[in-house]
Design a protein around this motif. Structure first.
Motif, PDB file in Angstrom:
ATOM      1  N   CYS A   1       0.355   4.899   5.178  1.00 51.98           N
ATOM      2  CA  CYS A   1       1.289   3.763   5.230  1.00 51.98           C
ATOM      3  C   CYS A   1       2.723   4.236   5.020  1.00 51.98           C
TER       4      CYS A   1
ATOM      5  N   CYS B   1       0.853  -1.183   0.000  1.00 51.58           N
ATOM      6  CA  CYS B   1       0.000   0.000   0.000  1.00 51.58           C
ATOM      7  C   CYS B   1       0.888   1.232   0.000  1.00 51.58           C
TER       8      CYS B   1
ATOM      9  N   CYS C   1      -0.403   4.368   0.239  1.00 53.12           N
ATOM     10  CA  CYS C   1      -1.111   5.544   0.755  1.00 53.12           C
ATOM     11  C   CYS C   1      -0.188   6.334   1.688  1.00 53.12           C
TER      12      CYS C   1
HETATM   13 ZN    ZN Z   1      -2.025   2.341   3.130  1.00 53.51          ZN
END
Ligand code: ZN
Ligand code: ZN
Length: 141
Positions: free
Chosen positions: A41, A36, A38
């Protein structure tokens, strides 16, 4: 060979923090392996993406050491706990309201370069431009 024998021979993998004080071992294969990119993260891991393996809580065969939790609110107001070693700070796993009964483990903590690759990269639009993904990795926005 009986089913019991087969499960006895399932792989045992141990995830450990940097200082070795917090360790969890899992029997069998992860339910899902993903990455991930994002921004949450990226911050939580301190690097360009998280690489995680989700296991059933029932797959835990050893669980040793003190830990602390940091709870953050994720999409749609659901909580997500980042669980880390209080001594060295390694984020070893996460638990999420939307994934009851599962632990989402930081793959780097297994110290295994042969660990299964991620099946998908979530938040691909946040991906840093310098790295390219294997075509088999599904990119999801
Ligand atoms: Zn994430
Ligand atoms: Zn530690």
């Amino acid at each position: 060979m009986t089913g019991d024998r087969a499960s006895d021979q399932a792989a045992i993998r141990t995830a450990s923090c940097s200082c070795g004080g917090l360790r969890l071992s899992f029997r069998g294969e992860p339910l899902r392996v993903y990455a991930c990119a994002c921004l949450e993260c990226q911050r939580a891991t301190g690097t360009a993406f998280a690489y995680r393996a989700r296991f059933h809580a029932e797959a835990v065969v050893e669980d040793v050491g003190e830990r602390r939790r940091f709870r953050r609110m994720a999409d749609k107001g659901h909580w997500m706990d980042q669980i880390f070693c209080p001594t060295c700070g390694t984020l070893i796993y996460m638990e999420a309201e939307v994934m009851p009964g599962a632990l989402v483990v930081s793959v780097g903590c297994f110290s295994d370069p042969d660990f299964a690759p991620p099946a998908a990269l979530f938040w691909a639009r946040r991906k840093h431009g310098w790295y390219e993904l294997d075509g088999a990795i599904d990119q999801k926005d």
